[in-house]
Design a protein around this motif. Structure first.
Motif, PDB file in Angstrom:
ATOM      1  N   ASP A   1      62.333  22.650 -54.060  1.00  0.00           N
ATOM      2  CA  ASP A   1      62.229  22.013 -52.745  1.00  0.00           C
ATOM      3  C   ASP A   1      62.011  23.046 -51.660  1.00  0.00           C
ATOM      4  O   ASP A   1      62.322  24.231 -51.830  1.00  0.00           O
ATOM      5  CB  ASP A   1      63.481  21.188 -52.432  1.00  0.00           C
ATOM      6  N   LEU A   2      61.474  22.575 -50.554  1.00  0.00           N
ATOM      7  CA  LEU A   2      61.172  23.420 -49.403  1.00  0.00           C
ATOM      8  C   LEU A   2      61.632  22.684 -48.156  1.00  0.00           C
ATOM      9  O   LEU A   2      61.162  21.585 -47.866  1.00  0.00           O
ATOM     10  CB  LEU A   2      59.671  23.703 -49.345  1.00  0.00           C
ATOM     11  N   MET A   3      62.571  23.278 -47.417  1.00  0.00           N
ATOM     12  CA  MET A   3      63.172  22.587 -46.273  1.00  0.00           C
ATOM     13  C   MET A   3      62.691  23.112 -44.921  1.00  0.00           C
ATOM     14  O   MET A   3      62.867  22.462 -43.902  1.00  0.00           O
ATOM     15  CB  MET A   3      64.703  22.698 -46.341  1.00  0.00           C
ATOM     16  N   TYR A   4      62.091  24.299 -44.932  1.00  0.00           N
ATOM     17  CA  TYR A   4      61.679  24.926 -43.662  1.00  0.00           C
ATOM     18  C   TYR A   4      60.519  25.855 -43.971  1.00  0.00           C
ATOM     19  O   TYR A   4      60.548  26.600 -44.965  1.00  0.00           O
ATOM     20  CB  TYR A   4      62.856  25.704 -43.086  1.00  0.00           C
ATOM     21  N   LEU A   5      59.462  25.806 -43.138  1.00  0.00           N
ATOM     22  CA  LEU A   5      58.302  26.663 -43.375  1.00  0.00           C
ATOM     23  C   LEU A   5      57.664  27.056 -42.042  1.00  0.00           C
ATOM     24  O   LEU A   5      57.246  26.188 -41.265  1.00  0.00           O
ATOM     25  CB  LEU A   5      57.271  25.939 -44.248  1.00  0.00           C
ATOM     26  N   ASP A   6      57.627  28.344 -41.768  1.00  0.00           N
ATOM     27  CA  ASP A   6      56.935  28.899 -40.595  1.00  0.00           C
ATOM     28  C   ASP A   6      57.313  28.196 -39.297  1.00  0.00           C
ATOM     29  O   ASP A   6      56.455  27.749 -38.521  1.00  0.00           O
ATOM     30  CB  ASP A   6      55.416  28.833 -40.805  1.00  0.00           C
ATOM     31  N   GLY A   7      58.622  28.074 -39.085  1.00  0.00           N
ATOM     32  CA  GLY A   7      59.111  27.509 -37.835  1.00  0.00           C
ATOM     33  C   GLY A   7      59.203  26.004 -37.804  1.00  0.00           C
ATOM     34  O   GLY A   7      59.607  25.428 -36.789  1.00  0.00           O
ATOM     35  N   VAL A   8      58.848  25.324 -38.877  1.00  0.00           N
ATOM     36  CA  VAL A   8      58.847  23.856 -38.900  1.00  0.00           C
ATOM     37  C   VAL A   8      59.888  23.353 -39.898  1.00  0.00           C
ATOM     38  O   VAL A   8      59.851  23.717 -41.084  1.00  0.00           O
ATOM     39  CB  VAL A   8      57.459  23.311 -39.284  1.00  0.00           C
ATOM     40  N   ALA A   9      60.827  22.515 -39.439  1.00  0.00           N
ATOM     41  CA  ALA A   9      61.813  21.892 -40.317  1.00  0.00           C
ATOM     42  C   ALA A   9      61.158  20.741 -41.071  1.00  0.00           C
ATOM     43  O   ALA A   9      60.448  19.915 -40.482  1.00  0.00           O
ATOM     44  CB  ALA A   9      63.002  21.389 -39.511  1.00  0.00           C
TER      45      ALA A   9
ATOM     46  N   ASP B   1      62.985  15.846 -42.841  1.00  0.00           N
ATOM     47  CA  ASP B   1      62.700  14.414 -42.713  1.00  0.00           C
ATOM     48  C   ASP B   1      61.425  13.988 -43.436  1.00  0.00           C
ATOM     49  O   ASP B   1      61.146  12.790 -43.527  1.00  0.00           O
ATOM     50  CB  ASP B   1      62.601  14.026 -41.242  1.00  0.00           C
ATOM     51  N   ARG B   2      60.668  14.918 -43.924  1.00  0.00           N
ATOM     52  CA  ARG B   2      59.416  14.566 -44.592  1.00  0.00           C
ATOM     53  C   ARG B   2      59.695  14.149 -46.036  1.00  0.00           C
ATOM     54  O   ARG B   2      60.650  14.623 -46.660  1.00  0.00           O
ATOM     55  CB  ARG B   2      58.443  15.742 -44.553  1.00  0.00           C
ATOM     56  N   PRO B   3      58.894  13.268 -46.601  1.00  0.00           N
ATOM     57  CA  PRO B   3      59.134  12.830 -47.979  1.00  0.00           C
ATOM     58  C   PRO B   3      58.951  13.972 -48.970  1.00  0.00           C
ATOM     59  O   PRO B   3      58.225  14.942 -48.696  1.00  0.00           O
ATOM     60  CB  PRO B   3      58.099  11.728 -48.193  1.00  0.00           C
ATOM     61  N   LEU B   4      59.573  13.850 -50.120  1.00  0.00           N
ATOM     62  CA  LEU B   4      59.513  14.898 -51.133  1.00  0.00           C
ATOM     63  C   LEU B   4      58.076  15.219 -51.533  1.00  0.00           C
ATOM     64  O   LEU B   4      57.735  16.380 -51.764  1.00  0.00           O
ATOM     65  CB  LEU B   4      60.314  14.483 -52.369  1.00  0.00           C
ATOM     66  N   ARG B   5      57.214  14.208 -51.614  1.00  0.00           N
ATOM     67  CA  ARG B   5      55.834  14.460 -52.026  1.00  0.00           C
ATOM     68  C   ARG B   5      55.177  15.495 -51.113  1.00  0.00           C
ATOM     69  O   ARG B   5      54.499  16.417 -51.571  1.00  0.00           O
ATOM     70  CB  ARG B   5      55.025  13.161 -52.018  1.00  0.00           C
ATOM     71  N   GLU B   6      55.404  15.366 -49.808  1.00  0.00           N
ATOM     72  CA  GLU B   6      54.809  16.306 -48.852  1.00  0.00           C
ATOM     73  C   GLU B   6      55.473  17.674 -48.950  1.00  0.00           C
ATOM     74  O   GLU B   6      54.789  18.711 -48.924  1.00  0.00           O
ATOM     75  CB  GLU B   6      54.937  15.763 -47.426  1.00  0.00           C
ATOM     76  N   ARG B   7      56.798  17.714 -49.059  1.00  0.00           N
ATOM     77  CA  ARG B   7      57.489  18.990 -49.186  1.00  0.00           C
ATOM     78  C   ARG B   7      57.040  19.726 -50.444  1.00  0.00           C
ATOM     79  O   ARG B   7      56.852  20.937 -50.454  1.00  0.00           O
ATOM     80  CB  ARG B   7      59.013  18.780 -49.221  1.00  0.00           C
TER      81      ARG B   7
ATOM     82  N   LEU C   1      65.237   3.253 -49.173  1.00  0.00           N
ATOM     83  CA  LEU C   1      65.569   4.510 -49.845  1.00  0.00           C
ATOM     84  C   LEU C   1      64.634   5.581 -49.319  1.00  0.00           C
ATOM     85  O   LEU C   1      63.406   5.436 -49.394  1.00  0.00           O
ATOM     86  CB  LEU C   1      65.410   4.364 -51.361  1.00  0.00           C
ATOM     87  N   LEU C   2      65.198   6.639 -48.768  1.00  0.00           N
ATOM     88  CA  LEU C   2      64.401   7.672 -48.136  1.00  0.00           C
ATOM     89  C   LEU C   2      64.250   8.878 -49.066  1.00  0.00           C
ATOM     90  O   LEU C   2      65.190   9.264 -49.748  1.00  0.00           O
ATOM     91  CB  LEU C   2      65.041   8.099 -46.818  1.00  0.00           C
ATOM     92  N   ALA C   3      63.053   9.451 -49.051  1.00  0.00           N
ATOM     93  CA  ALA C   3      62.766  10.626 -49.884  1.00  0.00           C
ATOM     94  C   ALA C   3      62.905  11.906 -49.080  1.00  0.00           C
ATOM     95  O   ALA C   3      62.325  12.928 -49.432  1.00  0.00           O
ATOM     96  CB  ALA C   3      61.365  10.512 -50.467  1.00  0.00           C
ATOM     97  N   SER C   4      63.698  11.869 -48.012  1.00  0.00           N
ATOM     98  CA  SER C   4      63.943  13.049 -47.187  1.00  0.00           C
ATOM     99  C   SER C   4      65.005  13.928 -47.847  1.00  0.00           C
ATOM    100  O   SER C   4      65.612  13.548 -48.849  1.00  0.00           O
ATOM    101  CB  SER C   4      64.398  12.626 -45.789  1.00  0.00           C
ATOM    102  N   TYR C   5      65.216  15.118 -47.286  1.00  0.00           N
ATOM    103  CA  TYR C   5      66.220  16.053 -47.797  1.00  0.00           C
ATOM    104  C   TYR C   5      67.456  15.915 -46.922  1.00  0.00           C
ATOM    105  O   TYR C   5      67.414  16.160 -45.714  1.00  0.00           O
ATOM    106  CB  TYR C   5      65.677  17.487 -47.755  1.00  0.00           C
ATOM    107  N   GLU C   6      68.577  15.521 -47.530  1.00  0.00           N
ATOM    108  CA  GLU C   6      69.806  15.262 -46.785  1.00  0.00           C
ATOM    109  C   GLU C   6      70.866  16.286 -47.194  1.00  0.00           C
ATOM    110  O   GLU C   6      71.510  16.134 -48.240  1.00  0.00           O
ATOM    111  CB  GLU C   6      70.308  13.844 -47.061  1.00  0.00           C
ATOM    112  N   PRO C   7      71.060  17.344 -46.422  1.00  0.00           N
ATOM    113  CA  PRO C   7      72.007  18.392 -46.811  1.00  0.00           C
ATOM    114  C   PRO C   7      73.427  17.858 -47.008  1.00  0.00           C
ATOM    115  O   PRO C   7      73.908  17.024 -46.230  1.00  0.00           O
ATOM    116  CB  PRO C   7      71.957  19.373 -45.632  1.00  0.00           C
ATOM    117  N   ASP C   8      74.069  18.325 -48.078  1.00  0.00           N
ATOM    118  CA  ASP C   8      75.471  18.033 -48.361  1.00  0.00           C
ATOM    119  C   ASP C   8      75.742  16.540 -48.558  1.00  0.00           C
ATOM    120  O   ASP C   8      76.849  16.076 -48.337  1.00  0.00           O
ATOM    121  CB  ASP C   8      76.374  18.581 -47.246  1.00  0.00           C
ATOM    122  N   ARG C   9      74.708  15.798 -48.992  1.00  0.00           N
ATOM    123  CA  ARG C   9      74.910  14.372 -49.250  1.00  0.00           C
ATOM    124  C   ARG C   9      74.447  14.044 -50.665  1.00  0.00           C
ATOM    125  O   ARG C   9      73.566  14.680 -51.210  1.00  0.00           O
ATOM    126  CB  ARG C   9      74.139  13.517 -48.236  1.00  0.00           C
TER     127      ARG C   9
END
Length: 390
Positions: free
Chosen positions: A119-127, A130-136, A198-206
């Protein structure tokens, strides 16, 4: 982010809509690692519990400039797995545990690792949370450079939730490759109008339904042992009023000796905790302060239990142990065997203590475990007994 526990592949696909698209990933038996890289080239590694373990993995820190590709800064999630550079095979978590913990010198590293990124949660200044896993995942695969046996995307397949055969087959592939099982994740946000989206976002510590894990020790077809409870400790926190953990043992039918193999504190309901606490009360005839003559244990519980019942226990892996002496000499000349992540399944009312699993059975399971994998011989009986290099 954490995965919700499921019992088997059938339960995994039952939790999501049939038309949902899933990413099925190998759940490697390693150490979770989050890699933080700043635009200035600084690198930090963190464990799942946010422990800074940068000093433990200088080889991974040195690896980042080679795989970062076009990224100037990023936060990446993955698993560090002990790897045999000669064969490309994953080694056990026990081998990974043989590395030093702090201030490791890169030149003294004896256990090589591969970072499998998922997984990728942050790239070049952009969080990207909230983006779906497919895009990440597309950004992850398109940005970084694969380095065989050093850095690679997690092995995975995509499947529709209705395609249970494909998911089950990939689960078997994962177990054969000595992985813990599978992580099954939603690729896209799902809202079928009948349930909570059901969201495909990245939810830290959940721990959410968008990430589901099925481990070989949860699977109904997994190996299990019939063990004898022989002692206990008072629990901590919420479990202070109960016995937890509980010492379990195998039984040698030739000598009649019980050999401690692990402590167990998983799989119990509150009702069962209360039941065994009442049965093995401190003032009852079912406990004793002295170690029974027919019990071999390297660790002393607060109270010993009079052996009288058998419990079915599942587990993640069988490991060589410098502490426990169960099956000593059967799998290794100097070490016994223990089990990782033991989980209580049920009380075996149909079995007596005499019917408990034996040291030889434990050793046989270990031998079969060590000969699994893509390069294993066709007939496990013909395979030499491999020993872990720790």
């Amino acid at each position: 982010m954490l995965g919700a526990i499921t019992r088997d592949v059938g339960e995994v696909v039952a939790r999501v809509p049939e038309d949902a698209q899933l990413a099925c990933e190998f759940k490697y038996d390693g150490q979770r690692a989050q890699v933080h890289c700043g635009a200035d080239g600084s690198v930090s590694l963190f464990s799942r519990h946010l422990e800074n373990m940068t000093d433990k993995y200088p080889d991974v820190v040195a690896l980042v400039p080679r795989f970062r590709g076009t990224a100037s800064s990023f936060v990446l999630d993955g698993e560090l797995v002990a790897i045999d550079r000669a064969t490309g095979a994953a080694r056990s978590f026990q081998a990974l545990a043989g590395r030093g913990r702090k201030d490791v010198d890169a030149g003294s590293v004896s256990v090589s690792v591969c970072l499998y990124a998922f997984d990728l949660m942050y790239l070049d200044g952009v969080a990207l949370l909230d983006r779906p896993l497919r895009e990440r995942r597309e950004l992850l695969r398109g940005t970084f450079v694969e380095l065989p046996l050093e850095f690679a995307p997690v092995r995975s397949i995509d499947a529709a939730a209705a395609d249970t055969d494909a998911v089950a087959a990939f689960f078997r592939d994962a177990v054969a490759a000595r992985c813990e099982g599978l992580m099954v994740k939603l690729l896209d946000h799902v809202d079928d109008g009948r349930r909570r989206p059901l969201l495909a976002s990245y939810e830290p510590d959940r721990r959410l339904e968008s990430w589901l894990k099925v481990k070989k020790d949860y699977d109904s077809g997994a190996d299990s042992l019939d063990l004898v409870p022989v002692g206990g400790w008072h629990g901590q926190g919420r479990k202070a009023k109960w016995w937890s953990p509980i010492l379990l043992a195998v039984r040698d039918p030739d000598s009649g000796m019980l050999h401690a193999v692990c402590k167990c504190m998983s799989g119990f309901t509150d009702a069962f905790y209360q039941e065994i606490t009442d049965k093995y009360a401190e003032d009852s005839i079912n406990v004793t302060t002295a170690c029974p003559l027919d019990l071999d244990t390297p660790i002393a519980p607060e109270l010993y239990w009079v052996p009288q019942e058998v419990w079915e226990v599942r587990f993640a892996d069988i490991t060589l142990s410098p502490v426990y002496t169960a099956a000593a000499g059967l799998a290794h000349p100097d070490q016994g065997l223990s089990i990782r992540f033991p989980r209580f399944v049920r009380r075996r009312d149909d079995k007596s203590v005499d019917d408990a699993s034996t040291p030889e059975f434990l050793a046989d399971l270990y031998r079969r475990q060590e000969t699994r994998g893509p390069d294993a011989p066709e007939d496990p009986e013909e395979a030499p007994l491999p020993l872990l290099d720790i």
